[in-house]
Write a protein that holds these residues in place. Structure first.
Motif, PDB file in Angstrom:
ATOM      1  N   ILE A 182       0.841  -1.195   0.000  1.00  0.00           N
ATOM      2  CA  ILE A 182       0.000   0.000   0.000  1.00  0.00           C
ATOM      3  C   ILE A 182       0.878   1.247   0.000  1.00  0.00           C
ATOM      4  O   ILE A 182       2.076   1.199   0.312  1.00  0.00           O
ATOM      5  CB  ILE A 182      -0.972   0.024   1.205  1.00  0.00           C
ATOM      6  N   LYS A 183       0.281   2.364  -0.322  1.00  0.00           N
ATOM      7  CA  LYS A 183       1.003   3.634  -0.383  1.00  0.00           C
ATOM      8  C   LYS A 183       1.279   4.159   1.021  1.00  0.00           C
ATOM      9  O   LYS A 183       0.507   3.934   1.947  1.00  0.00           O
ATOM     10  CB  LYS A 183       0.197   4.654  -1.173  1.00  0.00           C
ATOM     11  N   GLU A 184       2.369   4.912   1.136  1.00  0.00           N
ATOM     12  CA  GLU A 184       2.761   5.472   2.424  1.00  0.00           C
ATOM     13  C   GLU A 184       1.722   6.457   2.955  1.00  0.00           C
ATOM     14  O   GLU A 184       1.567   6.611   4.169  1.00  0.00           O
ATOM     15  CB  GLU A 184       4.109   6.205   2.307  1.00  0.00           C
ATOM     16  N   ASN A 185       1.003   7.124   2.057  1.00  0.00           N
ATOM     17  CA  ASN A 185       0.034   8.129   2.495  1.00  0.00           C
ATOM     18  C   ASN A 185      -1.382   7.586   2.658  1.00  0.00           C
ATOM     19  O   ASN A 185      -2.332   8.353   2.837  1.00  0.00           O
ATOM     20  CB  ASN A 185       0.022   9.318   1.533  1.00  0.00           C
ATOM     21  N   GLN A 186      -1.527   6.255   2.584  1.00  0.00           N
ATOM     22  CA  GLN A 186      -2.834   5.634   2.846  1.00  0.00           C
ATOM     23  C   GLN A 186      -3.262   5.978   4.264  1.00  0.00           C
ATOM     24  O   GLN A 186      -2.477   5.864   5.206  1.00  0.00           O
ATOM     25  CB  GLN A 186      -2.731   4.120   2.678  1.00  0.00           C
ATOM     26  N   LEU A 187      -4.520   6.397   4.441  1.00  0.00           N
ATOM     27  CA  LEU A 187      -4.982   6.857   5.750  1.00  0.00           C
ATOM     28  C   LEU A 187      -5.480   5.702   6.609  1.00  0.00           C
ATOM     29  O   LEU A 187      -6.195   4.809   6.130  1.00  0.00           O
ATOM     30  CB  LEU A 187      -6.092   7.892   5.588  1.00  0.00           C
ATOM     31  N   LEU A 188      -5.100   5.727   7.872  1.00  0.00           N
ATOM     32  CA  LEU A 188      -5.613   4.791   8.864  1.00  0.00           C
ATOM     33  C   LEU A 188      -6.947   5.294   9.409  1.00  0.00           C
ATOM     34  O   LEU A 188      -7.428   6.375   9.052  1.00  0.00           O
ATOM     35  CB  LEU A 188      -4.599   4.642  10.001  1.00  0.00           C
ATOM     36  N   ASP A 190      -7.619   6.550  12.206  1.00  0.00           N
ATOM     37  CA  ASP A 190      -7.511   7.794  12.968  1.00  0.00           C
ATOM     38  C   ASP A 190      -7.065   8.962  12.092  1.00  0.00           C
ATOM     39  O   ASP A 190      -6.638  10.003  12.600  1.00  0.00           O
ATOM     40  CB  ASP A 190      -6.540   7.621  14.143  1.00  0.00           C
ATOM     41  N   GLU A 191      -7.146   8.783  10.761  1.00  0.00           N
ATOM     42  CA  GLU A 191      -6.838   9.813   9.771  1.00  0.00           C
ATOM     43  C   GLU A 191      -5.348  10.119   9.655  1.00  0.00           C
ATOM     44  O   GLU A 191      -4.963  11.066   8.982  1.00  0.00           O
ATOM     45  CB  GLU A 191      -7.617  11.114  10.057  1.00  0.00           C
ATOM     46  N   ARG A 192      -4.509   9.343  10.305  1.00  0.00           N
ATOM     47  CA  ARG A 192      -3.068   9.517  10.125  1.00  0.00           C
ATOM     48  C   ARG A 192      -2.613   8.695   8.921  1.00  0.00           C
ATOM     49  O   ARG A 192      -3.165   7.614   8.667  1.00  0.00           O
ATOM     50  CB  ARG A 192      -2.306   9.055  11.364  1.00  0.00           C
ATOM     51  N   ARG A 213      -5.150  -2.844  12.144  1.00  0.00           N
ATOM     52  CA  ARG A 213      -5.579  -1.468  11.976  1.00  0.00           C
ATOM     53  C   ARG A 213      -6.583  -1.414  10.833  1.00  0.00           C
ATOM     54  O   ARG A 213      -6.577  -2.269   9.935  1.00  0.00           O
ATOM     55  CB  ARG A 213      -4.380  -0.552  11.658  1.00  0.00           C
ATOM     56  N   ARG A 214      -7.419  -0.401  10.869  1.00  0.00           N
ATOM     57  CA  ARG A 214      -8.462  -0.295   9.839  1.00  0.00           C
ATOM     58  C   ARG A 214      -8.016   0.668   8.739  1.00  0.00           C
ATOM     59  O   ARG A 214      -7.583   1.788   9.023  1.00  0.00           O
ATOM     60  CB  ARG A 214      -9.775   0.189  10.435  1.00  0.00           C
ATOM     61  N   ILE A 215      -8.148   0.216   7.526  1.00  0.00           N
ATOM     62  CA  ILE A 215      -7.939   1.054   6.347  1.00  0.00           C
ATOM     63  C   ILE A 215      -9.228   1.016   5.546  1.00  0.00           C
ATOM     64  O   ILE A 215      -9.654  -0.053   5.098  1.00  0.00           O
ATOM     65  CB  ILE A 215      -6.749   0.554   5.511  1.00  0.00           C
ATOM     66  N   GLY A 216      -9.848   2.168   5.384  1.00  0.00           N
ATOM     67  CA  GLY A 216     -11.180   2.195   4.790  1.00  0.00           C
ATOM     68  C   GLY A 216     -12.138   1.437   5.688  1.00  0.00           C
ATOM     69  O   GLY A 216     -12.257   1.732   6.881  1.00  0.00           O
ATOM     70  N   GLN A 217     -12.760   0.394   5.139  1.00  0.00           N
ATOM     71  CA  GLN A 217     -13.682  -0.432   5.922  1.00  0.00           C
ATOM     72  C   GLN A 217     -13.070  -1.781   6.291  1.00  0.00           C
ATOM     73  O   GLN A 217     -13.763  -2.638   6.844  1.00  0.00           O
ATOM     74  CB  GLN A 217     -14.974  -0.659   5.119  1.00  0.00           C
ATOM     75  N   GLN A 218     -11.785  -1.968   6.012  1.00  0.00           N
ATOM     76  CA  GLN A 218     -11.153  -3.273   6.199  1.00  0.00           C
ATOM     77  C   GLN A 218     -10.163  -3.253   7.362  1.00  0.00           C
ATOM     78  O   GLN A 218      -9.353  -2.333   7.493  1.00  0.00           O
ATOM     79  CB  GLN A 218     -10.415  -3.689   4.925  1.00  0.00           C
ATOM     80  N   TRP A 219     -10.245  -4.273   8.211  1.00  0.00           N
ATOM     81  CA  TRP A 219      -9.285  -4.458   9.281  1.00  0.00           C
ATOM     82  C   TRP A 219      -8.163  -5.348   8.755  1.00  0.00           C
ATOM     83  O   TRP A 219      -8.407  -6.468   8.311  1.00  0.00           O
ATOM     84  CB  TRP A 219      -9.940  -5.086  10.501  1.00  0.00           C
TER      85      TRP A 219
END
Length: 369
Positions: A182-188, A190-192, A213-219
Motif C-alpha cells: 500500500i502507499k505510504e500516504n494511505q490513511l488509517l 484515525d486519519e493519520r 488497523r483499519r484502512i477504509g472499511q477493512q481491518w
C-alpha cells in the motif's frame, strides 16, 4: 511423426479445433520459438509451408480474426503442464502496458509464482490506459476459482494499485489470503497516514504490528520495512503472515514473466494487432510458448547440465532463457533424430521430473487423436 503433427495431436485434446486450425496454431508456435518475434509478418516467413509468404500472412490474419478460443481450456493445459492442481501456490496479479500509435495495449495478468517467475493462467485486456478496476480484478480471479477452486491458493500478492474496499472484502469473503503493498500516504482509521506508524524505522529494518488497523472499511495486519533508498515498503494483509516481507518478495516474480513475453523473450510489443479480442488470442499463443520454454529449461537443468549458481545466489541464466535457447537451436539446426522430436513433444505435456529418454516414444504413441 513430424513435430508439427505431434503438437497438433497434443493440442487437439485441449483446444478442440479441427486439423486446419490446429496446424496453423502449431505452426505459429514453432515459428515463434524459432524467431522470437510476435510479429505476423515475421511469423509468416518462419511458418513451414509451400505457400507464398503473402498467402501465409493472410492465413495468420484470418486465424486471429475468426478462430474462437476457449480460455478455460488454455488455462487447463497450462495448469496440467506444471501439475499445479496437485500443489499449493501463491497467485500474483499485475499489468503489462505498451502503446502502438495512439492505441494503449494494457493486459491484466493473473499468474502462479513458480521457480523465479510467474506462469500466466488467465489475462484480461483492458480497453483503457492505467489501473484495473476492482470489478475487473474480481472477475479475473472469480474465473480462476470457478475453474480450479480455492484449495491450492496460499494467497494473492499485488502492488500498490491493487487496493480497494470492495476488492479486499471480496477476497476475505472468498477465504483467500491477500498481501498487498500500500502507499505510504494511505490513511488509517484515525486519519493519520500509515507511514506514521513506521516513521522511526532505520534503513534495512522492519516491523510487523501486533494489532490490526483499519484502512477504509477493512481491518488488516500491517508490516513495513524501510528500504535503503529511504522509501517505506508497507504491506497490508487480511491474515497474519509469519514472514510477510519474504512472501511479498515473490510478487516480483511476475516481472520476469513480462520480460519473457516482451523484450527478453518473444517481443510481444512488436505485434501490430490492437483489437481487444485478437490481443487476447495473441497472449494465449505467447503464454504457451513461454511455458514450453520454461519446462524445457527445467528439464535441461535437471537432466542435461545444471545451471551454475553465481555469487549473488541466483542461477547464471533463467530457466526460461535456458530452455528457449535449447528449443530455438534445435529447431533452427533441424531435428534429424526422431528421438529429439519426441523429447521436445514430451517436454510440452509432461512434468519435467517425469521425462526420461526411455519414456519418449511410448508416451507420444499413447496420445489419441
Amino acid at each position: 511423426m513430424e513435430l508439427n503433427d505431434g503438437l497438433r495431436v497434443i493440442l487437439k485434446g485441449h483446444l478442440g479445433w479441427g486439423k486446419c486450425r490446429l496446424d496453423c496454431f502449431a505452426g505459429m508456435l514453432l515459428a515463434l520459438v524459432r524467431l522470437k518475434r510476435m510479429n505476423l509478418t515475421q511469423l509468416a516467413l518462419g511458418f513451414t509451408s509451400q505457400a507464398d509468404p503473402k498467402s501465409r500472412y493472410r492465413r495468420l490474419q484470418r486465424f486471429f480474426q475468426e478462430v474462437v478460443f476457449d480460455y478455460d481450456a488454455v488455462a487447463d493445459l497450462i495448469m496440467q503442464l506444471f501439475d499445479f492442481q496437485e500443489k499449493s501456490y501463491y497467485l500474483t496479479l499485475d499489468r503489462t502496458h505498451w502503446k502502438w500509435g495512439e492505441k494503449n495495449l494494457n493486459i491484466l495478468t493473473l499468474g502462479i509464482v513458480y521457480q523465479g517467475t510467474a506462469i500466466p493462467v488467465y489475462w484480461r485486456v483492458l480497453n483503457k490506459p492505467g489501473n484495473s478496476s476492482q470489478r475487473e480484478r474480481i472477475a479475473l480471479l472469480q474465473r480462476f476459482i470457478d475453474r480450479f477452486g480455492r484449495r491450492g491458493i496460499l494467497g494473492i500478492l499485488g502492488d500498490r494499485e491493487f487496493i480497494g474496499d470492495q476488492w479486499w472484502q471480496w477476497l476475505s469473503d472468498q477465504g483467500i489470503p491477500y498481501l498487498i503493498r500500500i502507499k505510504e500516504n494511505q490513511l488509517l482509521d484515525d486519519e493519520r497516514p500509515v507511514r506514521s506508524v513506521f516513521a522511526d524505522l532505520k534503513a534495512g529494518k522492519s516491523r510487523a504490528l501486533r494489532k490490526r488497523r483499519r484502512i477504509g472499511q477493512q481491518w488488516v495486519w500491517l508490516s513495513g520495512m524501510k528500504l535503503d533508498s529511504g522509501e517505506l515498503l508497507i504491506l497490508a494483509g487480511n491474515q497474519r503472515f509469519s514472514q510477510p516481507l519474504e512472501i511479498d518478495s515473490l510478487r516480483w516474480e511476475i516481472e520476469p514473466l513480462f520480460q519473457c513475453l516482451k523484450g527478453r523473450g518473444f517481443h510481444l510489443e512488436e505485434t501490430r494487432l490492437t483489437h481487444y479480442f485478437r490481443i487476447k488470442k495473441v497472449m494465449a499463443l505467447v503464454a504457451l510458448a513461454c511455458c514450453w520454454a520454461h519446462k524445457t529449461g527445467e528439464w535441461k537443468h535437471r537432466v542435461i547440465r545444471p545451471l551454475k549458481i553465481k555469487k549473488h545466489g541466483r542461477k547464471e541464466q533463467s530457466l526460461f532463457r535456458y530452455g528457449l535457447d535449447y528449443l530455438t537451436h534445435s529447431l533452427l539446426q533441424g531435428l534429424q533424430d526422431i528421438e529429439d522430436r519426441f523429447r521436445l513433444l514430451v517436454l510440452f505435456f509432461c512434468s519435467p521430473d517425469r521425462v526420461g529418454v526411455s519414456e519418449l516414444n511410448p508416451k507420444i504413441m499413447a496420445i489419441r487423436l
